[in-house]
Design a protein around this motif. Structure first.
Motif, PDB file in Angstrom:
ATOM      1  N   THR A  25       0.851  -1.188   0.000  1.00  0.00           N
ATOM      2  CA  THR A  25       0.000   0.000   0.000  1.00  0.00           C
ATOM      3  C   THR A  25       0.886   1.236   0.000  1.00  0.00           C
ATOM      4  O   THR A  25       2.083   1.152   0.278  1.00  0.00           O
ATOM      5  CB  THR A  25      -0.925   0.041   1.241  1.00  0.00           C
ATOM      6  N   THR A  26       0.284   2.369  -0.276  1.00  0.00           N
ATOM      7  CA  THR A  26       1.038   3.616  -0.226  1.00  0.00           C
ATOM      8  C   THR A  26       1.320   3.970   1.231  1.00  0.00           C
ATOM      9  O   THR A  26       0.625   3.526   2.140  1.00  0.00           O
ATOM     10  CB  THR A  26       0.255   4.764  -0.891  1.00  0.00           C
ATOM     11  N   ASP A  27       2.331   4.789   1.427  1.00  0.00           N
ATOM     12  CA  ASP A  27       2.717   5.199   2.779  1.00  0.00           C
ATOM     13  C   ASP A  27       1.992   6.475   3.185  1.00  0.00           C
ATOM     14  O   ASP A  27       2.604   7.406   3.710  1.00  0.00           O
ATOM     15  CB  ASP A  27       4.230   5.418   2.857  1.00  0.00           C
ATOM     16  N   THR A  28       0.726   6.512   2.956  1.00  0.00           N
ATOM     17  CA  THR A  28      -0.074   7.689   3.283  1.00  0.00           C
ATOM     18  C   THR A  28      -1.199   7.299   4.230  1.00  0.00           C
ATOM     19  O   THR A  28      -1.403   6.117   4.529  1.00  0.00           O
ATOM     20  CB  THR A  28      -0.686   8.296   2.001  1.00  0.00           C
ATOM     21  N   TYR A  29      -1.933   8.296   4.639  1.00  0.00           N
ATOM     22  CA  TYR A  29      -3.049   8.075   5.551  1.00  0.00           C
ATOM     23  C   TYR A  29      -4.101   7.162   4.926  1.00  0.00           C
ATOM     24  O   TYR A  29      -4.696   6.331   5.594  1.00  0.00           O
ATOM     25  CB  TYR A  29      -3.667   9.426   5.924  1.00  0.00           C
ATOM     26  N   LEU A  30      -4.312   7.271   3.616  1.00  0.00           N
ATOM     27  CA  LEU A  30      -5.322   6.446   2.951  1.00  0.00           C
ATOM     28  C   LEU A  30      -4.861   5.006   2.745  1.00  0.00           C
ATOM     29  O   LEU A  30      -5.687   4.106   2.639  1.00  0.00           O
ATOM     30  CB  LEU A  30      -5.684   7.050   1.594  1.00  0.00           C
ATOM     31  N   ALA A  31      -3.562   4.783   2.639  1.00  0.00           N
ATOM     32  CA  ALA A  31      -2.986   3.453   2.423  1.00  0.00           C
ATOM     33  C   ALA A  31      -3.644   2.743   1.241  1.00  0.00           C
ATOM     34  O   ALA A  31      -4.093   1.608   1.325  1.00  0.00           O
ATOM     35  CB  ALA A  31      -3.075   2.613   3.691  1.00  0.00           C
ATOM     36  N   VAL A  32      -3.673   3.417   0.104  1.00  0.00           N
ATOM     37  CA  VAL A  32      -4.264   2.858  -1.104  1.00  0.00           C
ATOM     38  C   VAL A  32      -3.379   1.722  -1.607  1.00  0.00           C
ATOM     39  O   VAL A  32      -2.149   1.855  -1.621  1.00  0.00           O
ATOM     40  CB  VAL A  32      -4.379   3.969  -2.183  1.00  0.00           C
ATOM     41  N   PRO A  33      -3.967   0.608  -2.035  1.00  0.00           N
ATOM     42  CA  PRO A  33      -3.144  -0.478  -2.585  1.00  0.00           C
ATOM     43  C   PRO A  33      -2.354   0.001  -3.806  1.00  0.00           C
ATOM     44  O   PRO A  33      -2.904   0.628  -4.709  1.00  0.00           O
ATOM     45  CB  PRO A  33      -4.175  -1.539  -2.989  1.00  0.00           C
ATOM     46  N   LYS A  34      -1.058  -0.286  -3.813  1.00  0.00           N
ATOM     47  CA  LYS A  34      -0.212   0.134  -4.934  1.00  0.00           C
ATOM     48  C   LYS A  34      -0.618  -0.556  -6.226  1.00  0.00           C
ATOM     49  O   LYS A  34      -0.295  -0.080  -7.310  1.00  0.00           O
ATOM     50  CB  LYS A  34       1.252  -0.124  -4.622  1.00  0.00           C
ATOM     51  N   ALA A  35      -1.309  -1.661  -6.121  1.00  0.00           N
ATOM     52  CA  ALA A  35      -1.771  -2.370  -7.316  1.00  0.00           C
ATOM     53  C   ALA A  35      -2.665  -1.482  -8.174  1.00  0.00           C
ATOM     54  O   ALA A  35      -2.707  -1.633  -9.391  1.00  0.00           O
ATOM     55  CB  ALA A  35      -2.519  -3.638  -6.915  1.00  0.00           C
ATOM     56  N   ILE A  36      -3.336  -0.521  -7.561  1.00  0.00           N
ATOM     57  CA  ILE A  36      -4.221   0.371  -8.318  1.00  0.00           C
ATOM     58  C   ILE A  36      -3.410   1.232  -9.273  1.00  0.00           C
ATOM     59  O   ILE A  36      -3.762   1.361 -10.449  1.00  0.00           O
ATOM     60  CB  ILE A  36      -5.066   1.243  -7.359  1.00  0.00           C
ATOM     61  N   THR A  37      -2.331   1.824  -8.802  1.00  0.00           N
ATOM     62  CA  THR A  37      -1.520   2.645  -9.706  1.00  0.00           C
ATOM     63  C   THR A  37      -0.647   1.792 -10.611  1.00  0.00           C
ATOM     64  O   THR A  37      -0.428   2.133 -11.768  1.00  0.00           O
ATOM     65  CB  THR A  37      -0.638   3.639  -8.925  1.00  0.00           C
ATOM     66  N   HIS A  38      -0.161   0.663 -10.126  1.00  0.00           N
ATOM     67  CA  HIS A  38       0.682  -0.195 -10.950  1.00  0.00           C
ATOM     68  C   HIS A  38      -0.100  -0.812 -12.108  1.00  0.00           C
ATOM     69  O   HIS A  38       0.473  -1.068 -13.169  1.00  0.00           O
ATOM     70  CB  HIS A  38       1.324  -1.283 -10.103  1.00  0.00           C
ATOM     71  N   ALA A  39      -1.380  -1.041 -11.927  1.00  0.00           N
ATOM     72  CA  ALA A  39      -2.204  -1.608 -13.005  1.00  0.00           C
ATOM     73  C   ALA A  39      -2.290  -0.662 -14.190  1.00  0.00           C
ATOM     74  O   ALA A  39      -2.409  -1.100 -15.341  1.00  0.00           O
ATOM     75  CB  ALA A  39      -3.595  -1.932 -12.485  1.00  0.00           C
ATOM     76  N   SER A  40      -2.204   0.633 -13.925  1.00  0.00           N
ATOM     77  CA  SER A  40      -2.324   1.605 -15.014  1.00  0.00           C
ATOM     78  C   SER A  40      -1.219   1.426 -16.049  1.00  0.00           C
ATOM     79  O   SER A  40      -1.446   1.660 -17.240  1.00  0.00           O
ATOM     80  CB  SER A  40      -2.290   3.031 -14.463  1.00  0.00           C
ATOM     81  N   ILE A  41      -0.056   0.975 -15.630  1.00  0.00           N
ATOM     82  CA  ILE A  41       1.074   0.823 -16.550  1.00  0.00           C
ATOM     83  C   ILE A  41       0.787  -0.259 -17.572  1.00  0.00           C
ATOM     84  O   ILE A  41       0.823  -0.024 -18.782  1.00  0.00           O
ATOM     85  CB  ILE A  41       2.372   0.514 -15.775  1.00  0.00           C
ATOM     86  N   TRP A  42       0.468  -1.458 -17.095  1.00  0.00           N
ATOM     87  CA  TRP A  42       0.298  -2.547 -18.060  1.00  0.00           C
ATOM     88  C   TRP A  42      -1.015  -2.445 -18.816  1.00  0.00           C
ATOM     89  O   TRP A  42      -1.069  -2.772 -20.011  1.00  0.00           O
ATOM     90  CB  TRP A  42       0.500  -3.916 -17.413  1.00  0.00           C
ATOM     91  N   VAL A  43      -2.060  -1.955 -18.193  1.00  0.00           N
ATOM     92  CA  VAL A  43      -3.330  -1.804 -18.904  1.00  0.00           C
ATOM     93  C   VAL A  43      -3.196  -0.742 -19.996  1.00  0.00           C
ATOM     94  O   VAL A  43      -3.573  -0.969 -21.150  1.00  0.00           O
ATOM     95  CB  VAL A  43      -4.476  -1.446 -17.921  1.00  0.00           C
ATOM     96  N   GLY A  44      -2.641   0.412 -19.643  1.00  0.00           N
ATOM     97  CA  GLY A  44      -2.486   1.488 -20.621  1.00  0.00           C
ATOM     98  C   GLY A  44      -1.531   1.138 -21.745  1.00  0.00           C
ATOM     99  O   GLY A  44      -1.810   1.404 -22.923  1.00  0.00           O
ATOM    100  N   CYS A  45      -0.404   0.533 -21.415  1.00  0.00           N
ATOM    101  CA  CYS A  45       0.576   0.178 -22.457  1.00  0.00           C
ATOM    102  C   CYS A  45       0.070  -0.952 -23.337  1.00  0.00           C
ATOM    103  O   CYS A  45       0.375  -0.991 -24.534  1.00  0.00           O
ATOM    104  CB  CYS A  45       1.918  -0.175 -21.826  1.00  0.00           C
ATOM    105  N   LEU A  46      -0.701  -1.865 -22.780  1.00  0.00           N
ATOM    106  CA  LEU A  46      -1.295  -2.921 -23.591  1.00  0.00           C
ATOM    107  C   LEU A  46      -2.314  -2.338 -24.562  1.00  0.00           C
ATOM    108  O   LEU A  46      -2.328  -2.685 -25.748  1.00  0.00           O
ATOM    109  CB  LEU A  46      -1.935  -3.978 -22.695  1.00  0.00           C
ATOM    110  N   LEU A  47      -3.158  -1.427 -24.081  1.00  0.00           N
ATOM    111  CA  LEU A  47      -4.120  -0.782 -24.968  1.00  0.00           C
ATOM    112  C   LEU A  47      -3.410   0.042 -26.038  1.00  0.00           C
ATOM    113  O   LEU A  47      -3.795   0.013 -27.214  1.00  0.00           O
ATOM    114  CB  LEU A  47      -5.078   0.110 -24.167  1.00  0.00           C
ATOM    115  N   MET A  48      -2.357   0.749 -25.668  1.00  0.00           N
ATOM    116  CA  MET A  48      -1.585   1.516 -26.639  1.00  0.00           C
ATOM    117  C   MET A  48      -0.996   0.582 -27.701  1.00  0.00           C
ATOM    118  O   MET A  48      -1.010   0.885 -28.894  1.00  0.00           O
ATOM    119  CB  MET A  48      -0.464   2.284 -25.942  1.00  0.00           C
ATOM    120  N   SER A  49      -0.495  -0.568 -27.280  1.00  0.00           N
ATOM    121  CA  SER A  49       0.084  -1.527 -28.222  1.00  0.00           C
ATOM    122  C   SER A  49      -0.983  -2.112 -29.147  1.00  0.00           C
ATOM    123  O   SER A  49      -0.740  -2.280 -30.347  1.00  0.00           O
ATOM    124  CB  SER A  49       0.793  -2.645 -27.458  1.00  0.00           C
TER     125      SER A  49
END
Length: 172
Positions: free
Chosen positions: A122-146
């Protein structure tokens, strides 16, 4: 192939509109934060992190829409005529380079996403959002771009390269 191209185009169009609304939301969230912080002396704990997450997703998801609508910078000094073999080869080389980057980023982005998902990072913030949420943007976006790049490569050799002059209403 026409159905696949329409499907990929549709997904890219949808994600492009989603990105536009996400940017609107980020602007709204930041304006809200300014009002809360400076007028009511009550800053929020969520605006910064949620805005960053939306901006990361917008960056990666918007790439497919950008490719679909030929929003990349192009220099047509040598290859101005769209129907020449040289232009088709130049477009093919450009798309091939995009595919090398996009597929590599999608592969390693997926690995990063999988690792952070399985580990529960998770992020080191008060919300502690799972990092998987931001990390998913990389492969989803790059796959769609490809995928959009593959559709554009198909179009180069079947329909012909995109003609900027035609789209802008013609040249002198």
């Amino acid at each position: 192939m026409h159905m696949v191209a329409r499907l990929v185009d549709g997904i890219s169009t949808y994600t492009g509109k989603l990105c536009a609304w996400s940017m609107f939301a980020v602007g709204f969230f930041i304006a809200y934060e300014v009002v809360m912080r400076y007028f009511f002396t009550a800053p929020t704990v969520w605006v910064d992190e949620i805005s960053r997450i939306l901006l990361v997703w917008t960056t990666f998801l918007g790439a497919g829409y950008l490719i679909k609508n030929h929003g990349m910078v192009t220099i047509e000094v040598l290859f101005k005529e769209p129907d020449t073999l040289a232009r088709k080869l130049a477009e093919t080389l450009a798309i091939a380079m995009l595919l090398v980057f996009g597929l590599t980023a999608a592969y390693f982005g997926y690995q990063l996403w999988l690792k952070s998902t399985l580990a529960g990072h998770t992020t080191d913030t008060y919300l502690a959002v799972p990092k998987a949420i931001t990390h998913a943007s990389i492969w989803v976006g790059c796959l769609l771009m490809s995928l959009q790049g593959l559709v554009e490569l198909w179009r180069v050799w079947t329909v012909g390269p995109f003609n900027h002059e035609f789209e802008e209403g013609g040249a002198d």
